[in-house]
Write a protein that holds these residues in place. Sequence first.
Motif, PDB file in Angstrom:
ATOM      1  N   SER A  68       5.432   5.264   6.483  1.00 17.81           N
ATOM      2  CA  SER A  68       5.865   4.377   5.402  1.00 17.81           C
ATOM      3  C   SER A  68       5.517   4.966   4.038  1.00 17.81           C
ATOM      4  O   SER A  68       6.308   4.871   3.090  1.00 17.81           O
ATOM      5  N   ILE A  69       4.343   5.570   3.923  1.00 12.35           N
ATOM      6  CA  ILE A  69       3.958   6.212   2.666  1.00 12.35           C
ATOM      7  C   ILE A  69       4.887   7.387   2.376  1.00 12.35           C
ATOM      8  O   ILE A  69       5.298   7.609   1.226  1.00 12.35           O
ATOM      9  N   TYR A  70       5.224   8.132   3.420  1.00 17.09           N
ATOM     10  CA  TYR A  70       6.158   9.242   3.258  1.00 17.09           C
ATOM     11  C   TYR A  70       7.519   8.744   2.756  1.00 17.09           C
ATOM     12  O   TYR A  70       8.097   9.316   1.821  1.00 17.09           O
ATOM     13  N   LEU A  71       8.038   7.668   3.337  1.00 13.91           N
ATOM     14  CA  LEU A  71       9.314   7.117   2.894  1.00 13.91           C
ATOM     15  C   LEU A  71       9.229   6.637   1.444  1.00 13.91           C
ATOM     16  O   LEU A  71      10.157   6.850   0.650  1.00 13.91           O
ATOM     17  N   ALA A  72       8.122   5.979   1.094  1.00 13.72           N
ATOM     18  CA  ALA A  72       7.956   5.485  -0.279  1.00 13.72           C
ATOM     19  C   ALA A  72       7.897   6.648  -1.264  1.00 13.72           C
ATOM     20  O   ALA A  72       8.445   6.566  -2.371  1.00 13.72           O
ATOM     21  N   ARG A  73       7.246   7.729  -0.882  1.00 13.64           N
ATOM     22  CA  ARG A  73       7.178   8.904  -1.761  1.00 13.64           C
ATOM     23  C   ARG A  73       8.563   9.504  -1.978  1.00 13.64           C
ATOM     24  O   ARG A  73       8.956   9.800  -3.112  1.00 13.64           O
ATOM     25  N   VAL A  74       9.298   9.679  -0.888  1.00 15.62           N
ATOM     26  CA  VAL A  74      10.636  10.269  -0.997  1.00 15.62           C
ATOM     27  C   VAL A  74      11.548   9.374  -1.841  1.00 15.62           C
ATOM     28  O   VAL A  74      12.284   9.858  -2.708  1.00 15.62           O
ATOM     29  N   TYR A  75      11.493   8.083  -1.610  1.00 14.08           N
ATOM     30  CA  TYR A  75      12.399   7.180  -2.327  1.00 14.08           C
ATOM     31  C   TYR A  75      12.030   7.089  -3.804  1.00 14.08           C
ATOM     32  O   TYR A  75      12.914   7.127  -4.674  1.00 14.08           O
ATOM     33  N   SER A  76      10.741   6.966  -4.121  1.00 14.30           N
ATOM     34  CA  SER A  76      10.347   6.863  -5.524  1.00 14.30           C
ATOM     35  C   SER A  76      10.627   8.161  -6.271  1.00 14.30           C
ATOM     36  O   SER A  76      10.966   8.144  -7.457  1.00 14.30           O
ATOM     37  N   GLN A  77      10.522   9.292  -5.590  1.00 20.28           N
ATOM     38  CA  GLN A  77      10.820  10.580  -6.217  1.00 20.28           C
ATOM     39  C   GLN A  77      12.294  10.664  -6.608  1.00 20.28           C
ATOM     40  O   GLN A  77      12.643  11.240  -7.636  1.00 20.28           O
ATOM     41  N   ALA A  78      13.170  10.071  -5.789  1.00 21.10           N
ATOM     42  CA  ALA A  78      14.605  10.141  -6.044  1.00 21.10           C
ATOM     43  C   ALA A  78      15.102   9.021  -6.952  1.00 21.10           C
ATOM     44  O   ALA A  78      16.065   9.215  -7.702  1.00 21.10           O
ATOM     45  N   LEU A 106       3.597  -0.031 -15.527  1.00 21.83           N
ATOM     46  CA  LEU A 106       4.720   0.808 -15.126  1.00 21.83           C
ATOM     47  C   LEU A 106       5.025   0.645 -13.629  1.00 21.83           C
ATOM     48  O   LEU A 106       6.189   0.584 -13.222  1.00 21.83           O
ATOM     49  N   LEU A 107       3.961   0.571 -12.832  1.00 25.73           N
ATOM     50  CA  LEU A 107       4.166   0.394 -11.401  1.00 25.73           C
ATOM     51  C   LEU A 107       4.780  -0.974 -11.111  1.00 25.73           C
ATOM     52  O   LEU A 107       5.744  -1.076 -10.327  1.00 25.73           O
ATOM     53  N   ARG A 108       4.269  -1.998 -11.764  1.00 19.79           N
ATOM     54  CA  ARG A 108       4.687  -3.368 -11.436  1.00 19.79           C
ATOM     55  C   ARG A 108       6.042  -3.729 -12.017  1.00 19.79           C
ATOM     56  O   ARG A 108       6.851  -4.380 -11.365  1.00 19.79           O
ATOM     57  N   ARG A 109       6.329  -3.269 -13.254  1.00 22.11           N
ATOM     58  CA  ARG A 109       7.544  -3.719 -13.936  1.00 22.11           C
ATOM     59  C   ARG A 109       8.680  -2.701 -13.911  1.00 22.11           C
ATOM     60  O   ARG A 109       9.834  -3.054 -14.131  1.00 22.11           O
ATOM     61  N   VAL A 110       8.355  -1.432 -13.656  1.00 18.80           N
ATOM     62  CA  VAL A 110       9.387  -0.391 -13.657  1.00 18.80           C
ATOM     63  C   VAL A 110       9.613   0.166 -12.251  1.00 18.80           C
ATOM     64  O   VAL A 110      10.737   0.156 -11.736  1.00 18.80           O
ATOM     65  N   ALA A 111       8.534   0.650 -11.620  1.00 15.52           N
ATOM     66  CA  ALA A 111       8.688   1.358 -10.355  1.00 15.52           C
ATOM     67  C   ALA A 111       9.089   0.419  -9.205  1.00 15.52           C
ATOM     68  O   ALA A 111      10.054   0.681  -8.490  1.00 15.52           O
ATOM     69  N   LEU A 112       8.332  -0.660  -9.023  1.00 13.47           N
ATOM     70  CA  LEU A 112       8.597  -1.527  -7.876  1.00 13.47           C
ATOM     71  C   LEU A 112      10.007  -2.121  -7.872  1.00 13.47           C
ATOM     72  O   LEU A 112      10.663  -2.132  -6.817  1.00 13.47           O
ATOM     73  N   PRO A 113      10.527  -2.620  -9.004  1.00 11.74           N
ATOM     74  CA  PRO A 113      11.914  -3.131  -8.965  1.00 11.74           C
ATOM     75  C   PRO A 113      12.933  -2.064  -8.585  1.00 11.74           C
ATOM     76  O   PRO A 113      13.925  -2.368  -7.917  1.00 11.74           O
ATOM     77  N   MET A 114      12.709  -0.814  -8.993  1.00 17.27           N
ATOM     78  CA  MET A 114      13.646   0.247  -8.659  1.00 17.27           C
ATOM     79  C   MET A 114      13.498   0.717  -7.210  1.00 17.27           C
ATOM     80  O   MET A 114      14.400   1.340  -6.652  1.00 17.27           O
ATOM     81  N   MET A 115      12.361   0.407  -6.596  1.00 17.43           N
ATOM     82  CA  MET A 115      12.098   0.834  -5.227  1.00 17.43           C
ATOM     83  C   MET A 115      12.438  -0.238  -4.207  1.00 17.43           C
ATOM     84  O   MET A 115      12.202  -0.039  -3.007  1.00 17.43           O
ATOM     85  N   VAL A 116      12.999  -1.372  -4.636  1.00 16.31           N
ATOM     86  CA  VAL A 116      13.201  -2.510  -3.738  1.00 16.31           C
ATOM     87  C   VAL A 116      13.966  -2.142  -2.459  1.00 16.31           C
ATOM     88  O   VAL A 116      13.522  -2.484  -1.358  1.00 16.31           O
ATOM     89  N   VAL A 156       0.839  -1.205   0.000  1.00 15.21           N
ATOM     90  CA  VAL A 156       0.000   0.000   0.000  1.00 15.21           C
ATOM     91  C   VAL A 156       0.873   1.253   0.000  1.00 15.21           C
ATOM     92  O   VAL A 156       0.597   2.220  -0.736  1.00 15.21           O
ATOM     93  N   SER A 157       1.927   1.240   0.783  1.00 16.97           N
ATOM     94  CA  SER A 157       2.822   2.400   0.846  1.00 16.97           C
ATOM     95  C   SER A 157       3.522   2.628  -0.479  1.00 16.97           C
ATOM     96  O   SER A 157       3.709   3.780  -0.903  1.00 16.97           O
ATOM     97  N   ALA A 158       3.931   1.535  -1.141  1.00 18.99           N
ATOM     98  CA  ALA A 158       4.602   1.664  -2.434  1.00 18.99           C
ATOM     99  C   ALA A 158       3.684   2.308  -3.465  1.00 18.99           C
ATOM    100  O   ALA A 158       4.083   3.237  -4.186  1.00 18.99           O
ATOM    101  N   ALA A 159       2.449   1.825  -3.557  1.00 18.61           N
ATOM    102  CA  ALA A 159       1.508   2.376  -4.526  1.00 18.61           C
ATOM    103  C   ALA A 159       1.165   3.828  -4.201  1.00 18.61           C
ATOM    104  O   ALA A 159       1.154   4.691  -5.094  1.00 18.61           O
ATOM    105  N   ALA A 160       0.901   4.108  -2.925  1.00 17.39           N
ATOM    106  CA  ALA A 160       0.537   5.472  -2.536  1.00 17.39           C
ATOM    107  C   ALA A 160       1.717   6.423  -2.692  1.00 17.39           C
ATOM    108  O   ALA A 160       1.566   7.553  -3.190  1.00 17.39           O
TER     109      ALA A 160
END
Length: 276
Positions: free
Chosen positions: A149-159, A179-189, A85-89
């Motif tokens: 957790s949502i705040y951390l996910a936002r900061v990390y995905s932004q960077a 894009l979320l499943r194949r691009v964003a999530l692997p880069m946010m691991v 949920v945090s990753a998506a948000a």
Amino acid sequence: MKRIGLVPTTILVLGALYCLFPVSWVVVAATKTPGELFSTATFSFGSGLFSNLADLFAYRDGVFWLWMVNTILYAGGGALLSTLVSAAAGFALAKYRFPGRNAVFNVLIGGILVPGVVLAMPQYLLFSKIGLADTYWSVLLPQILHPYSIYLARVYSQAAIPDSLLEAGRLDGASEWLLLRRVALPMMVPGLVTIFLFQFVAIWNNFLLPFIMLGDDGKFPLTVGLYTMLAAGANQPSLYNLIITGTLVALVPLIALFLTMQRYWRTDLSSGAVKS
């Protein structure tokens, strides 16, 4: 300059000793028999570790294992759902422009400042109203939405996720879900691993929420289960050894989890060094 560097190092060493002192006491005390616990020196090892473990696992027909399974369910399931949920948000708040985005983010920041203790009783009243009190869901659901957790996910995905990469995916016909499943999530691991660990430890150590929500000791996590043993120990001093041994056993999964998942941090730091 070297003397200046000694100051923070000394502070860190003192902080580490302060944190490790109670853990080391638990390790030593778990080896003592009931007679040795109160009659020997504080940091002298005893001879009762294996008998303590056997008595702990046999206590009330093995209820400790049931508490352990419940804790793994609450911590593992809650941390996994919260991470997703945090990753998506966080990704949506970082990479999409929509009306009210800043207002939503400000509300999340405000939610970080609200202690969980304040929300426990209103949550119990709400779950009691809808008939979910004293169920597994009453402990799992409040843990899923975590503002920090949502705040951390936002900061990390932004960077970590370039806008150009997302635009290139859209030009190739990729959907937003893809894009979320194949691009964003692997880069946010690496960031998601951090969120998962924070949530796992927080839920594993959570006492107040399950203590308020649950009445059936068959659904208790370790924190509440060991507390009931401590309350019973007022009349049965022999239980103190089992409580200490149970605390030691409860630490093992947390240590194993950190040792297993820290490689994701090392991988991310190494890849960053190569890119630079």
